[in-house]
Design a protein around this motif. Structure first.
Motif, PDB file in Angstrom:
ATOM      1  N   SER A 192       0.828  -1.199   0.000  1.00 36.35           N
ATOM      2  CA  SER A 192       0.000   0.000   0.000  1.00 36.35           C
ATOM      3  C   SER A 192       0.867   1.255   0.000  1.00 36.35           C
ATOM      4  O   SER A 192       0.592   2.216  -0.731  1.00 36.35           O
ATOM      5  CB  SER A 192      -0.921  -0.006   1.217  1.00 36.35           C
ATOM      6  OG  SER A 192      -1.683   1.185   1.288  1.00 36.35           O
ATOM      7  N   GLY A 195       2.056   1.845  -3.389  1.00 34.56           N
ATOM      8  CA  GLY A 195       1.031   2.454  -4.231  1.00 34.56           C
ATOM      9  C   GLY A 195       0.889   3.939  -3.992  1.00 34.56           C
ATOM     10  O   GLY A 195       0.744   4.725  -4.946  1.00 34.56           O
ATOM     11  N   VAL A 196       0.937   4.329  -2.710  1.00 31.21           N
ATOM     12  CA  VAL A 196       0.867   5.755  -2.380  1.00 31.21           C
ATOM     13  C   VAL A 196       2.074   6.496  -2.945  1.00 31.21           C
ATOM     14  O   VAL A 196       1.962   7.616  -3.465  1.00 31.21           O
ATOM     15  CB  VAL A 196       0.760   5.938  -0.852  1.00 31.21           C
ATOM     16  CG1 VAL A 196       0.875   7.413  -0.472  1.00 31.21           C
ATOM     17  CG2 VAL A 196      -0.567   5.369  -0.339  1.00 31.21           C
ATOM     18  N   LEU A 200      -1.181   6.598  -5.897  1.00 32.70           N
ATOM     19  CA  LEU A 200      -2.529   6.120  -5.591  1.00 32.70           C
ATOM     20  C   LEU A 200      -3.010   6.679  -4.252  1.00 32.70           C
ATOM     21  O   LEU A 200      -2.217   6.816  -3.319  1.00 32.70           O
ATOM     22  CB  LEU A 200      -2.551   4.591  -5.521  1.00 32.70           C
ATOM     23  CG  LEU A 200      -2.319   3.832  -6.830  1.00 32.70           C
ATOM     24  CD1 LEU A 200      -2.240   2.338  -6.538  1.00 32.70           C
ATOM     25  CD2 LEU A 200      -3.425   4.124  -7.833  1.00 32.70           C
ATOM     26  N   ARG A 202      -4.527   6.496  -0.542  1.00 29.09           N
ATOM     27  CA  ARG A 202      -4.244   5.458   0.450  1.00 29.09           C
ATOM     28  C   ARG A 202      -5.332   4.378   0.503  1.00 29.09           C
ATOM     29  O   ARG A 202      -5.025   3.185   0.502  1.00 29.09           O
ATOM     30  CB  ARG A 202      -4.097   6.104   1.836  1.00 29.09           C
ATOM     31  CG  ARG A 202      -4.052   5.113   2.992  1.00 29.09           C
ATOM     32  CD  ARG A 202      -2.840   4.193   2.901  1.00 29.09           C
ATOM     33  NE  ARG A 202      -1.612   4.917   3.164  1.00 29.09           N
ATOM     34  CZ  ARG A 202      -0.398   4.368   3.106  1.00 29.09           C
ATOM     35  NH1 ARG A 202      -0.268   3.090   2.777  1.00 29.09           N
ATOM     36  NH2 ARG A 202       0.680   5.098   3.357  1.00 29.09           N
ATOM     37  N   ALA A 205      -5.125   2.203  -2.531  1.00 32.80           N
ATOM     38  CA  ALA A 205      -3.893   1.423  -2.518  1.00 32.80           C
ATOM     39  C   ALA A 205      -4.015   0.232  -1.576  1.00 32.80           C
ATOM     40  O   ALA A 205      -3.588  -0.890  -1.895  1.00 32.80           O
ATOM     41  CB  ALA A 205      -2.714   2.307  -2.115  1.00 32.80           C
ATOM     42  N   THR A 206      -4.609   0.446  -0.401  1.00 30.74           N
ATOM     43  CA  THR A 206      -4.752  -0.646   0.572  1.00 30.74           C
ATOM     44  C   THR A 206      -5.723  -1.703   0.072  1.00 30.74           C
ATOM     45  O   THR A 206      -5.476  -2.910   0.209  1.00 30.74           O
ATOM     46  CB  THR A 206      -5.218  -0.095   1.923  1.00 30.74           C
ATOM     47  OG1 THR A 206      -4.238   0.839   2.415  1.00 30.74           O
ATOM     48  CG2 THR A 206      -5.383  -1.201   2.944  1.00 30.74           C
TER      49      THR A 206
END
Length: 283
Positions: A192, A195-196, A200, A202, A205-206
């Motif tokens: 995650s 991704g951030v 992305l 949060r 992303a998670t």
């Protein structure tokens, strides 16, 4: 043995009504393998007792009362609380099937504290049992019958999968399936974060990270293929995945996970060697 043992279905007694006990109890109820009226549970916490009472489970602050009124006894307490829990049974575990979920506590110690004739089983479930996706290992003590093992499997399979191992491998199983969810949570958090890092939001992303891990795990179980073979199917020559795998190798990702399982297994073995009531004990 309790006179209740003459009934077609046993009464289950849980010493401890925390998260793991609640997961096991609710899993059996959800699976229809036992009715709430056939379950007893003790815990010093009124909140924990009330939560299970709302599901129709009979609760009590007394370990002895639950032990004496049950046919199968489940010791769902932390390792550091086991000595006190056994002392509070007041002989109620003698002659019964007794299942312990305490990390690192060996069968020999359980037998010394329970009483004559108890048939002992150690199990190591994990927290995904809370959502019916647990992975459990278990080992059987002397005198445990096929009927006893069937009851153990009824309990564990209501919240996931279960595999039998010799007691000599219980610490290894603890390091892998007992502690493993925490390692996976750390990996999901890191995915995650990645991704951030690349833009992305949060929450998105998670969600994507968690679903990616879930889907990959289901692929391993559904296909039966080696994880390395599935990895190779994703990694095309010169592509994005092999670039990412190269970064993982530079960061010793696999070595870190292997070391985490080993460290957790060693700690489980240490718990089993510590004298009852002494030293720090954490699952």
């Amino acid at each position: 043995m309790s006179a209740l043992s003459s009934l077609p279905e046993p009464r289950w007694g849980f010493i401890g009504a925390g998260k793991m006990a609640s997961a096991l109890i609710r899993g059996m109820i959800r699976a229809g393998s036992v009715s709430p009226s056939a379950i007893l549970a003790s815990d010093p916490s009124p909140e924990a007792r009330n939560a299970l009472a709302a599901d129709g489970v009979t609760t009590s602050p007394s370990n002895a009362e639950v032990a004496l009124g049950s046919d199968v006894l489940v010791l769902a307490v932390k390792p550091q609380a086991m000595t006190e829990a056994l002392a509070g049974l007041d002989g109620g575990g003698a002659g019964k099937l007794v299942i312990s979920v305490a990390a690192g506590v060996p069968l020999a110690r359980l037998g010394a504290g329970i009483g004559t004739g108890a048939r002992l089983v150690r199990v190591m479930p994990n927290t995904p049992a809370l959502v019916g996706e647990g992975a459990s290992a278990y080992c059987l003590g002397p005198g445990v019958t096929e009927a006893d093992e069937a009851l153990v499997l009824r309990l564990l399979r209501s919240v996931g999968i279960a595999r039998r191992v010799p007691e000599s491998l219980m610490d290894a199983a603890t390091g892998l399936c007992g502690s493993g969810p925490a390692f996976v949570y750390a990996a999901i958090e890191a995915l995650s974060d990645g991704g951030v890092l690349v833009g992305l939001p949060r929450e998105l992303a998670t969600q994507l990270a968690a679903q990616t891990v879930l889907g990959a795990a289901r692929m391993v179980l559904a296909t039966g293929e080696h994880p390395g073979a599935l990895k190779d199917q994703v990694a095309s020559p010169g592509g994005t995945t092999i670039a990412g795998l190269h970064a993982l190798e530079r960061g010793a990702f696999r070595a870190a996970l292997i070391g985490a399982v080993q460290a957790a297994a060693l700690r489980s073995a240490e718990l089993g060697q510590e004298a009852p009531g002494h030293g720090p004990s954490r699952a």
